[in-house]
Motif scaffolding. Structure first.
Motif, short mmCIF file in Angstrom:
data_model
loop_
_atom_site.label_atom_id
_atom_site.label_comp_id
_atom_site.label_asym_id
_atom_site.label_seq_id
_atom_site.Cartn_x
_atom_site.Cartn_y
_atom_site.Cartn_z
N LEU A 1 -53.17 89.73 -3.71
CA LEU A 1 -53.95 89.22 -4.84
C LEU A 1 -54.79 88.01 -4.42
CD1 LEU A 1 -51.51 89.48 -7.89
CD2 LEU A 1 -53.61 90.79 -7.48
N ILE A 2 -54.18 87.14 -3.60
CA ILE A 2 -54.91 85.95 -3.12
C ILE A 2 -56.12 86.41 -2.29
CG2 ILE A 2 -54.79 83.95 -1.57
CD1 ILE A 2 -51.83 83.65 -2.49
N PHE A 3 -55.87 87.40 -1.44
CA PHE A 3 -56.94 87.94 -0.59
C PHE A 3 -58.04 88.55 -1.47
CE2 PHE A 3 -58.81 91.25 2.15
CZ PHE A 3 -59.15 90.46 3.24
N TYR A 4 -57.61 89.29 -2.49
CA TYR A 4 -58.56 89.93 -3.40
C TYR A 4 -59.43 88.87 -4.11
CZ TYR A 4 -60.20 92.37 -7.59
OH TYR A 4 -60.99 92.86 -8.59
N ALA A 5 -58.74 87.81 -4.59
CA ALA A 5 -59.46 86.76 -5.31
C ALA A 5 -60.44 86.04 -4.38
CB ALA A 5 -58.45 85.76 -5.89
N TRP A 6 -60.05 85.92 -3.12
CA TRP A 6 -60.88 85.20 -2.14
C TRP A 6 -62.11 86.03 -1.80
CZ3 TRP A 6 -60.06 86.16 3.58
CH2 TRP A 6 -60.92 85.38 4.35
N ARG A 7 -61.95 87.38 -1.66
CA ARG A 7 -63.05 88.23 -1.23
C ARG A 7 -63.94 88.69 -2.39
NH1 ARG A 7 -62.97 89.04 4.41
NH2 ARG A 7 -65.02 89.89 3.90
N THR A 8 -63.47 88.53 -3.62
CA THR A 8 -64.25 89.05 -4.74
C THR A 8 -65.18 87.95 -5.27
OG1 THR A 8 -62.29 90.28 -5.29
CG2 THR A 8 -64.05 90.33 -6.92
N LYS A 9 -66.37 88.38 -5.62
CA LYS A 9 -67.33 87.41 -6.19
C LYS A 9 -66.85 86.99 -7.57
CE LYS A 9 -71.95 87.57 -4.42
NZ LYS A 9 -72.58 88.79 -3.94
N PRO A 10 -66.84 85.68 -7.88
CA PRO A 10 -66.42 85.27 -9.22
C PRO A 10 -67.34 85.88 -10.27
CG PRO A 10 -66.73 83.38 -7.77
CD PRO A 10 -67.29 84.57 -7.06
N ARG A 11 -66.75 86.35 -11.37
CA ARG A 11 -67.57 86.87 -12.48
C ARG A 11 -66.92 86.43 -13.77
NH1 ARG A 11 -64.46 91.45 -13.86
NH2 ARG A 11 -63.20 92.04 -12.07
N PRO A 12 -67.71 86.28 -14.81
CA PRO A 12 -67.14 85.78 -16.07
C PRO A 12 -66.18 86.79 -16.69
CG PRO A 12 -69.46 86.35 -16.33
CD PRO A 12 -69.15 86.59 -14.90
N VAL A 13 -65.08 86.28 -17.23
CA VAL A 13 -64.16 87.14 -17.99
C VAL A 13 -63.99 86.52 -19.37
CG1 VAL A 13 -62.69 88.34 -16.31
CG2 VAL A 13 -62.31 85.93 -16.76
#
Ligand code: CUA
Length: 326
Positions: free
Chosen positions: A56-68
């Motif tokens: 999950l940490i890796f996913y959060a690091w590699r994913t572009k932030p987007r509004p939720v």
């Protein structure tokens, strides 16, 4: 691929801890197997969670932030922070509690009473139907495939009875009786250790557990109930005379002789046991001589007085006699 020597050495040291006569991960008993199973399940759970969290940490690091939306953020926190840990911890707790009744099952047949002393284990066996116990020390002998009842006491301070390869650990309290039951599943020799700090020689307070088939156990119990072997050589006879004249019988009992002391370990079948001085030494001539001459040099604080005022030849005669007590 060649592993660096340091890594190989570390791996060897780490894995060596998983086996041997005193390892909870190398079970020789039903209870230890259950506990080892619990350990491996907990470990597997921890490994899976570790990879999941790092994923999950890796996913959060590699994913572009987007509004939720605030709603989905709250839902994520509620599911990941409340529901998920509750479900995981509840499942592990339920599993952990489900194996407890097994660990507390009453014993059948043999009852063994073990009393913690500074720094040795007093052992009394009560085979089924026996009116008199068989006294021994620093070794417990158990039949395989039968659940034996162990009652635990302490004479002076708190000790703890720990036999990791066969079962768990239970404390021994002065003035209170605790109990456990254990069922060895493999014949063999295991090592137990006092697991509660009980004074300067706490680390030297160990015992041997020998497990054998019920037939072998019956033969052993019959031999153990018999009085001590009669001296066969002149040296052994002289050893017995010295043992009695030096007052050793005031503290130690050797059934079949006038020695009836109950302060120290019963020595009737000393040479049949797997250790001397609660695991500190072996039952050999040299070790017996060393122990009789200077107990405190081997176990600091040992209550047995040193007999170094005697000539070595007399101590050797006593050692020869004691070594013959099969
Ligand atoms: Cu007995 Cu530590």
């Amino acid at each position: 691929m060649r592993r660096p020597p340091v890594l190989s050495a570390l791996l060897a040291v780490a894995l060596a801890g998983c086996q041997g006569p005193q390892s909870a991960l190398d079970p020789g008993g039903a209870d230890a197997s259950t506990l080892a199973g619990l350990f491996w399940i907990m470990l597997a759970g921890a490994v899976i969670l570790w990879f999941a969290m790092n994923g999950l940490i890796f996913y959060a690091w590699r994913t572009k932030p987007r509004p939720v939306s605030a709603k989905s953020a709250r839902l994520l926190i509620f599911c990941g922070g409340v529901i998920f840990p509750t479900v995981v911890l509840f499942a592990l707790l339920t599993f952990g509690l489900s194996i407890m009744p097994e660990q507390r099952a009453p014993g059948e047949g043999l009852r063994v009473e073990v009393t913690g002393e500074q720094w040795w284990f007093r052992v009394a066996y009560w085979p089924e139907g026996a009116s008199e116990p068989i006294h021994s020390a620093n070794e417990i002998v158990l039949p395989v495939g039968i659940r034996s009842e162990i009652t635990l006491k302490a004479d002076d301070v708190i000790h703890s009875f720990w036999l990791p390869s066969i079962a768990g650990k239970t404390d021994m309290f002065p003035g209170r009786v605790t109990r456990m039951s254990l069922m060895p599943t493999e014949p063999g020799e295991f090592r137990g250790q006092c697991a509660e700090f009980c004074g300067e020689s706490h680390a030297w307070m160990a015992f041997t557990a020998r497990t054998m088939t019920p037939d072998d156990f019956a033969a052993w119990a019959e031999a153990e109930a018999k009085p001590a072997a009669v001296p066969e050589t002149e040296l052994q006879a002289r050893g017995l005379d010295l043992f009695l004249s030096q007052g050793c019988g005031g503290c130690h009992a050797i059934r079949g002789t006038p020695a009836r002391g109950r302060v120290g370990p019963d020595l009737t079948h000393l040479a049949s046991r797997g250790n001397l001085a609660a695991g500190a030494l072996d039952v050999t001539r040299e070790d017996l001589i060393a122990w009789i001459s200077h107990p405190e040099a081997i176990k600091p604080g040992a209550k047995m007085p040193a007999f170094d005022h005697l000539p070595l030849e007399e101590i050797a005669a006593m050692a020869a006699y004691l070594e013959s007590l099969e």
